[in-house]
Design an enzyme around this catalytic site. Structure first.
Site, mmCIF file in Angstrom:
data_model
loop_
_atom_site.group_PDB
_atom_site.id
_atom_site.type_symbol
_atom_site.label_atom_id
_atom_site.label_comp_id
_atom_site.label_asym_id
_atom_site.label_seq_id
_atom_site.Cartn_x
_atom_site.Cartn_y
_atom_site.Cartn_z
ATOM 1 N N GLY A 1 0.827 -1.204 0.000
ATOM 2 C CA GLY A 1 0.000 0.000 0.000
ATOM 3 C C GLY A 1 0.854 1.243 0.000
ATOM 4 O O GLY A 1 2.062 1.179 -0.213
ATOM 5 N N ASN A 2 0.224 2.379 0.246
ATOM 6 C CA ASN A 2 1.001 3.626 0.346
ATOM 7 C C ASN A 2 0.429 4.475 1.485
ATOM 8 O O ASN A 2 -0.534 4.089 2.140
ATOM 9 C CB ASN A 2 0.984 4.380 -0.984
ATOM 10 C CG ASN A 2 -0.415 4.719 -1.433
ATOM 11 O OD1 ASN A 2 -1.134 5.446 -0.758
ATOM 12 N ND2 ASN A 2 -0.820 4.163 -2.562
ATOM 13 N N ARG A 3 1.033 5.646 1.706
ATOM 14 C CA ARG A 3 0.712 6.439 2.897
ATOM 15 C C ARG A 3 -0.470 7.383 2.698
ATOM 16 O O ARG A 3 -0.731 8.234 3.544
ATOM 17 C CB ARG A 3 1.920 7.274 3.296
ATOM 18 C CG ARG A 3 3.107 6.458 3.715
ATOM 19 C CD ARG A 3 4.233 7.367 4.162
ATOM 20 N NE ARG A 3 5.533 6.726 4.034
ATOM 21 C CZ ARG A 3 6.006 5.822 4.877
ATOM 22 N NH1 ARG A 3 5.292 5.458 5.921
ATOM 23 N NH2 ARG A 3 7.184 5.279 4.687
ATOM 24 N N SER A 4 -1.195 7.257 1.614
ATOM 25 C CA SER A 4 -2.298 8.195 1.367
ATOM 26 C C SER A 4 -3.341 8.109 2.483
ATOM 27 O O SER A 4 -3.748 7.016 2.889
ATOM 28 C CB SER A 4 -2.963 7.869 0.025
ATOM 29 O OG SER A 4 -4.133 8.629 -0.096
#
Ligand code: CTP
Length: 406
Positions: free
Chosen positions: A210-213
């Site tokens: 995933g990512n930090r959004s």
């Protein structure tokens, strides 16, 4: 558009939930609204007018027979000044009096003279709420154009559980924003599809890439668009935010699910979309396989083979039937911000791209953006809270929509 300087008539009738409305009065005032609190005699038995006066920094109205002045002509001024009237809590009694068109106190008189949209928030004991008399009165008011915010099920003042519980002030506030937008916003009649958050690409049942959004930018855009009167479909990856009141919400996990949701929203909804804003941080890659079982620890770490995800926005580049769609993308970059963003604007056939520096924007509550339009039109802004950035983006969207339809 915000609540700043909007005139709101807040009618309070005599139910125990009146105490919660003090919070609503405070929240509205905090956002800059001018709140005229108008109380029935019964309401003053639950909360004093002084409480509301202190919270709104304005006069509170309880008496039909107060003296008129040049500036303040009692219920007439209140009725004409209001851009929106909200009655919370609305008791069975006030609902009956409004349905009958009675004008026997300052609240009913003001409401009868008011042509602004009306939100009624009933709160009372279950049997009183479900009584055919109350239901018929509510139906009458609904028929006349009032919006009834249905009470929830939960613990009531009597200690019993049932229907009749007033929604929380935060939810009422959401409907107030919505009603003001629907009445006077600059995106009335426009349908926006907005994506938000990051996608999660599963590795096994408990792990993902995933990512930090955080979703804050997309949710701020959805909220701001609703307040400007737009019809909003919000397609979101997993985030810790509540969808704004009044949007059509679609929850997704992976990039492929997001792609399918965007396509459904574009091609299967009855209303054609006017604008697509891709604020989501879509994962570009996903593991080739996702195990049905938790991957167990072995002596060596597993190698994860990745494959490309579809480019949702890029994939719509030449899609037929979308000639009128205004396309807005985001570019999150760590290097060569403007050049890379402009490349994406052209490659993905966008009308505008919001360029932001990746590390200082993703997951933060404020953002510094540059808006790049076709023809090399570049507008740079200072760092601002994401809600303020959302307003700047929508100002441009309104401008570009007008050009597109001209
Ligand atoms: N986007 C998309 N589908 C993807 C990746 C991105 O629709 N698979 C959208 C994003 O929502 C954003 C725009 O395309 O509006 C640009 O996203 P960004 O991550 O900045 O760029 P990428 O196209 O992924 O290119 P790169 O990661 O190489 O910078």
């Amino acid at each position: 558009m915000t609540l700043k300087d909007r005139n709101i008539l807040l009618g309070v009738s005599g139910g125990i939930a009146a105490y919660k409305v003090a919070q609503l009065a405070r929240d509205l005032t905090k956002e800059g609204a001018k709140v005229d609190v108008v109380m029935t005699e019964a309401a003053t038995r639950f909360v004093t007018p002084l409480t509301f006066q202190a919270l709104t920094h304005r006069k509170v109205y309880t008496d039909l027979w107060q003296e008129w002045t040049e500036e303040e002509k009692g219920h007439v001024t209140l009725a004409h000044r209001a851009e929106l009237a909200v009655i919370a809590p609305a008791t069975a009694d006030i609902i009956a009096r409004l349905a009958q068109g009675l004008a026997n106190d300052i609240l009913t008189t003001s409401i009868l003279g008011c042509t602004a949209p009306l939100i009624i928030v009933p709160a009372m004991e279950s049997n009183m709420y479900q009584h055919p008399a109350t239901q018929q009165n509510l139906a009458t008011l609904r028929e006349r154009g009032a919006f009834i915010l249905e009470p929830g099920v939960g613990m009531l003042a009597s200690g019993a559980s049932g229907v009749g519980r007033m929604p929380e002030p935060e939810e009422i506030l959401g409907y107030i924003r919505l009603a003001l937008g629907k009445n006077s916003g600059d995106l009335i009649g426009k349908r926006l599809i907005i994506t938000a958050g990051g996608t999660q690409e599963p590795l096994d049942p408990v792990r993902y890439l995933g990512n930090r959004s955080s979703g804050q930018m997309g949710y701020a855009l959805a909220q701001a668009a609703l307040e400007r009167g737009a019809d909003v479909t919000l397609i979101s990856g997993p985030v810790n935010l509540k969808p704004p009141v009044g949007c059509k919400f679609v929850s997704v996990k992976t990039a492929r699910e997001m792609e399918a949701a965007v396509q459904r929203a574009l091609f299967e909804d009855e209303l054609p979309a006017d604008v697509l804003v891709m604020a989501a941080a879509v994962a570009d890659f996903r593991p080739v396989t996702s195990s049905d079982h938790k991957i167990k620890k072995d002596k060596t770490a597993p190698t994860i083979e990745l494959t490309l995800n579809p480019d949702i926005l890029g994939g719509l580049k030449d899609a037929p039937g979308l000639e009128k769609l205004l396309r807005v993308g985001f570019a999150a970059e760590t290097d060569d911000l403007h050049a890379n963003a402009e490349k994406k604007l052209n490659n993905k056939n966008l009308d505008m791209i919001v360029a932001n520096e990746a590390v200082s924007s993703i997951g933060h509550s404020d953002n510094q953006v540059t808006l790049i339009e076709r023809g090399g039109i570049i507008t740079e802004f200072e760092r601002k809270p994401k809600r303020a950035v959302a307003e700047l983006i929508l100002d441009k969207v309104v401008e570009l929509l007008a050009k597109k339809t001209a």
